[in-house]
Write a protein that holds these residues in place. Structure first.
Motif: not given
Length: 75
Positions: A22-28
């Protein structure tokens, strides 16, 4: 003997595995907060197997942060 479930470090590795998808879906900021929380269990209770798995998954997080968007999609 019946299965006793996961220890804290094993559960943290499992949660990180889900997080890497989900890295591309969540804010840093959310990713950083989750990593900090999960790292507590790793630092306190991980054995060699959990540390090895954690390292593999952190390589994916690092690759994603370095611009490899596919790191969030690799199985």
């Amino acid at each position: 003997a019946p299965w006793g479930g996961y220890n804290r470090a094993q559960a943290a590795v499992l949660e990180l595995a889900v997080l890497t998808t989900r890295l591309s879906m969540l804010p840093p900021e959310k990713i950083d907060a989750e990593l900090a929380y999960l790292d507590i269990a790793i630092s306190k209770t991980a054995g060699p197997r959990e540390r090895e798995a954690w390292g593999w998954l952190m390589e994916r997080v690092t690759a994603f942060r370095s611009g490899d968007a596919s790191a969030a999609k690799k199985a």
